[in-house]
Design a protein around this motif. Structure first.
Motif, PDB file in Angstrom:
ATOM      1  N   GLU A  20       0.835  -1.198   0.000  1.00 55.06           N
ATOM      2  CA  GLU A  20       0.000   0.000   0.000  1.00 55.06           C
ATOM      3  C   GLU A  20       0.878   1.259   0.000  1.00 55.06           C
ATOM      4  OE1 GLU A  20      -3.665   1.897   2.579  1.00 55.06           O
ATOM      5  OE2 GLU A  20      -2.909  -0.092   3.098  1.00 55.06           O
ATOM      6  N   THR A  21       1.980   1.221   0.727  1.00 52.33           N
ATOM      7  CA  THR A  21       2.918   2.338   0.745  1.00 52.33           C
ATOM      8  C   THR A  21       3.505   2.563  -0.638  1.00 52.33           C
ATOM      9  OG1 THR A  21       3.464   1.867   3.054  1.00 52.33           O
ATOM     10  CG2 THR A  21       5.032   3.210   1.819  1.00 52.33           C
ATOM     11  N   GLU A  22       3.870   1.484  -1.292  1.00 54.37           N
ATOM     12  CA  GLU A  22       4.424   1.598  -2.646  1.00 54.37           C
ATOM     13  C   GLU A  22       3.402   2.197  -3.605  1.00 54.37           C
ATOM     14  OE1 GLU A  22       5.812  -1.381  -6.159  1.00 54.37           O
ATOM     15  OE2 GLU A  22       6.518  -1.844  -4.137  1.00 54.37           O
ATOM     16  N   ARG A  23       2.156   1.737  -3.529  1.00 52.83           N
ATOM     17  CA  ARG A  23       1.098   2.300  -4.392  1.00 52.83           C
ATOM     18  C   ARG A  23       0.907   3.791  -4.127  1.00 52.83           C
ATOM     19  NH1 ARG A  23      -1.390  -2.798  -3.568  1.00 52.83           N
ATOM     20  NH2 ARG A  23      -2.529  -2.024  -1.785  1.00 52.83           N
ATOM     21  N   PHE A  24       0.948   4.167  -2.857  1.00 50.47           N
ATOM     22  CA  PHE A  24       0.788   5.575  -2.506  1.00 50.47           C
ATOM     23  C   PHE A  24       1.906   6.406  -3.129  1.00 50.47           C
ATOM     24  CE2 PHE A  24       1.331   9.353   0.036  1.00 50.47           C
ATOM     25  CZ  PHE A  24       0.039   9.753   0.332  1.00 50.47           C
ATOM     26  N   LEU A  25       3.138   5.916  -3.013  1.00 48.41           N
ATOM     27  CA  LEU A  25       4.282   6.653  -3.546  1.00 48.41           C
ATOM     28  C   LEU A  25       4.253   6.758  -5.065  1.00 48.41           C
ATOM     29  CD1 LEU A  25       7.092   5.271  -1.235  1.00 48.41           C
ATOM     30  CD2 LEU A  25       6.145   7.585  -1.247  1.00 48.41           C
ATOM     31  N   ARG A  26       3.714   5.754  -5.723  1.00 46.38           N
ATOM     32  CA  ARG A  26       3.638   5.777  -7.190  1.00 46.38           C
ATOM     33  C   ARG A  26       2.469   6.617  -7.697  1.00 46.38           C
ATOM     34  NH1 ARG A  26       6.927   1.907  -9.669  1.00 46.38           N
ATOM     35  NH2 ARG A  26       7.837   0.439  -8.192  1.00 46.38           N
ATOM     36  N   GLY A  27       1.525   6.889  -6.825  1.00 45.45           N
ATOM     37  CA  GLY A  27       0.354   7.660  -7.213  1.00 45.45           C
ATOM     38  C   GLY A  27       0.636   9.149  -7.254  1.00 45.45           C
ATOM     39  N   ALA A  28      -0.352   9.889  -7.704  1.00 48.41           N
ATOM     40  CA  ALA A  28      -0.198  11.336  -7.845  1.00 48.41           C
ATOM     41  C   ALA A  28      -0.638  12.093  -6.597  1.00 48.41           C
ATOM     42  CB  ALA A  28      -1.005  11.819  -9.042  1.00 48.41           C
ATOM     43  N   ALA A  29      -1.292  11.396  -5.669  1.00 47.87           N
ATOM     44  CA  ALA A  29      -1.808  12.068  -4.474  1.00 47.87           C
ATOM     45  C   ALA A  29      -0.670  12.562  -3.592  1.00 47.87           C
ATOM     46  CB  ALA A  29      -2.703  11.125  -3.685  1.00 47.87           C
ATOM     47  N   ARG A  30      -0.850  13.733  -3.045  1.00 45.02           N
ATOM     48  CA  ARG A  30       0.115  14.299  -2.102  1.00 45.02           C
ATOM     49  C   ARG A  30      -0.672  14.725  -0.863  1.00 45.02           C
ATOM     50  NH1 ARG A  30       2.907  11.800  -4.884  1.00 45.02           N
ATOM     51  NH2 ARG A  30       4.443  12.544  -6.349  1.00 45.02           N
ATOM     52  N   ASP A  31      -0.956  13.775  -0.033  1.00 45.28           N
ATOM     53  CA  ASP A  31      -1.759  14.012   1.166  1.00 45.28           C
ATOM     54  C   ASP A  31      -0.903  13.694   2.390  1.00 45.28           C
ATOM     55  OD1 ASP A  31      -3.538  14.030   3.257  1.00 45.28           O
ATOM     56  OD2 ASP A  31      -5.047  12.804   2.250  1.00 45.28           O
ATOM     57  N   PRO A  32      -0.316  14.713   3.011  1.00 45.16           N
ATOM     58  CA  PRO A  32       0.575  14.473   4.152  1.00 45.16           C
ATOM     59  C   PRO A  32      -0.086  13.701   5.294  1.00 45.16           C
ATOM     60  CG  PRO A  32       0.784  16.739   3.405  1.00 45.16           C
ATOM     61  CD  PRO A  32      -0.376  16.134   2.663  1.00 45.16           C
ATOM     62  N   GLU A  33      -1.345  13.967   5.567  1.00 41.53           N
ATOM     63  CA  GLU A  33      -2.038  13.265   6.654  1.00 41.53           C
ATOM     64  C   GLU A  33      -2.244  11.790   6.320  1.00 41.53           C
ATOM     65  OE1 GLU A  33      -2.920  12.904  10.322  1.00 41.53           O
ATOM     66  OE2 GLU A  33      -2.380  14.846   9.514  1.00 41.53           O
ATOM     67  N   ALA A  34      -2.611  11.500   5.073  1.00 47.58           N
ATOM     68  CA  ALA A  34      -2.762  10.100   4.649  1.00 47.58           C
ATOM     69  C   ALA A  34      -1.415   9.387   4.688  1.00 47.58           C
ATOM     70  CB  ALA A  34      -3.364  10.036   3.250  1.00 47.58           C
ATOM     71  N   TRP A  35      -0.360  10.085   4.289  1.00 45.78           N
ATOM     72  CA  TRP A  35       0.987   9.502   4.322  1.00 45.78           C
ATOM     73  C   TRP A  35       1.387   9.172   5.762  1.00 45.78           C
ATOM     74  CZ3 TRP A  35       4.381   6.873   1.930  1.00 45.78           C
ATOM     75  CH2 TRP A  35       5.721   6.871   2.328  1.00 45.78           C
ATOM     76  N   ARG A  36       1.145  10.097   6.672  1.00 48.16           N
ATOM     77  CA  ARG A  36       1.485   9.892   8.080  1.00 48.16           C
ATOM     78  C   ARG A  36       0.729   8.678   8.639  1.00 48.16           C
ATOM     79  NH1 ARG A  36       0.304  14.595   9.686  1.00 48.16           N
ATOM     80  NH2 ARG A  36       2.326  15.443   9.255  1.00 48.16           N
ATOM     81  N   ALA A  37      -0.555   8.582   8.330  1.00 46.33           N
ATOM     82  CA  ALA A  37      -1.362   7.452   8.807  1.00 46.33           C
ATOM     83  C   ALA A  37      -0.855   6.131   8.227  1.00 46.33           C
ATOM     84  CB  ALA A  37      -2.833   7.668   8.444  1.00 46.33           C
ATOM     85  N   LEU A  38      -0.489   6.153   6.962  1.00 45.23           N
ATOM     86  CA  LEU A  38       0.028   4.949   6.314  1.00 45.23           C
ATOM     87  C   LEU A  38       1.346   4.521   6.950  1.00 45.23           C
ATOM     88  CD1 LEU A  38      -0.223   2.837   4.088  1.00 45.23           C
ATOM     89  CD2 LEU A  38       0.793   4.480   2.514  1.00 45.23           C
ATOM     90  N   LEU A  39       2.237   5.461   7.212  1.00 40.03           N
ATOM     91  CA  LEU A  39       3.504   5.129   7.864  1.00 40.03           C
ATOM     92  C   LEU A  39       3.292   4.561   9.262  1.00 40.03           C
ATOM     93  CD1 LEU A  39       5.961   7.996   6.871  1.00 40.03           C
ATOM     94  CD2 LEU A  39       5.900   5.643   6.047  1.00 40.03           C
ATOM     95  N   GLU A  40       2.335   5.105   9.985  1.00 40.13           N
ATOM     96  CA  GLU A  40       2.029   4.588  11.319  1.00 40.13           C
ATOM     97  C   GLU A  40       1.503   3.154  11.240  1.00 40.13           C
ATOM     98  OE1 GLU A  40      -0.613   7.418  13.138  1.00 40.13           O
ATOM     99  OE2 GLU A  40       0.991   8.918  13.331  1.00 40.13           O
ATOM    100  N   ARG A  41       0.635   2.874  10.265  1.00 43.01           N
ATOM    101  CA  ARG A  41       0.124   1.507  10.089  1.00 43.01           C
ATOM    102  C   ARG A  41       1.238   0.560   9.695  1.00 43.01           C
ATOM    103  NH1 ARG A  41      -3.745   3.369   6.543  1.00 43.01           N
ATOM    104  NH2 ARG A  41      -3.346   1.644   5.139  1.00 43.01           N
ATOM    105  N   GLN A  42       2.133   1.013   8.809  1.00 39.70           N
ATOM    106  CA  GLN A  42       3.236   0.163   8.374  1.00 39.70           C
ATOM    107  C   GLN A  42       4.165  -0.126   9.546  1.00 39.70           C
ATOM    108  OE1 GLN A  42       6.714   0.794   7.946  1.00 39.70           O
ATOM    109  NE2 GLN A  42       7.093  -1.104   6.889  1.00 39.70           N
ATOM    110  N   CYS A  43       4.461   0.874  10.350  1.00 38.18           N
ATOM    111  CA  CYS A  43       5.328   0.697  11.513  1.00 38.18           C
ATOM    112  C   CYS A  43       4.683  -0.258  12.522  1.00 38.18           C
ATOM    113  CB  CYS A  43       5.613   2.046  12.153  1.00 38.18           C
ATOM    114  SG  CYS A  43       6.771   1.952  13.523  1.00 38.18           S
ATOM    115  N   ALA A  44       3.396  -0.102  12.760  1.00 33.18           N
ATOM    116  CA  ALA A  44       2.687  -0.986  13.690  1.00 33.18           C
ATOM    117  C   ALA A  44       2.675  -2.422  13.173  1.00 33.18           C
ATOM    118  CB  ALA A  44       1.259  -0.488  13.907  1.00 33.18           C
TER     119      ALA A  44
END
Length: 76
Positions: A20-44
């Protein structure tokens, strides 16, 4: 992969968040809050996997890199 069913399930969950992180990075979206939430889920998910592995192998809790290194004379 070797390990208990719990280890395998935790690995799959971590892998899914990495994808999911890879898809986010390849996408055009630039949503800092969504990125932060995704990183927290990946870390958990990673923490959950590592915890399951340590429990499965009966290893002590904690990250090996945070333990003190042995004296240089003991390394040889």
């Amino acid at each position: 992969m070797l390990g208990s069913g719990e280890v395998v399930e935790r690995a799959r969950a971590w892998f899914a968040t990495v994808l999911e992180t890879e898809r986010f990075l390849r996408g055009a979206a630039r949503d800092p809050e969504a990125w932060r939430a995704l990183l927290e889920r990946q870390c958990a998910a990673r923490t959950g996997y590592c915890t399951a592995v340590r429990e499965d192998l009966a290893l002590p809790a904690g990250h090996r890199a945070r333990r003190p290194l042995p004296p240089v004379s003991d390394i040889r």
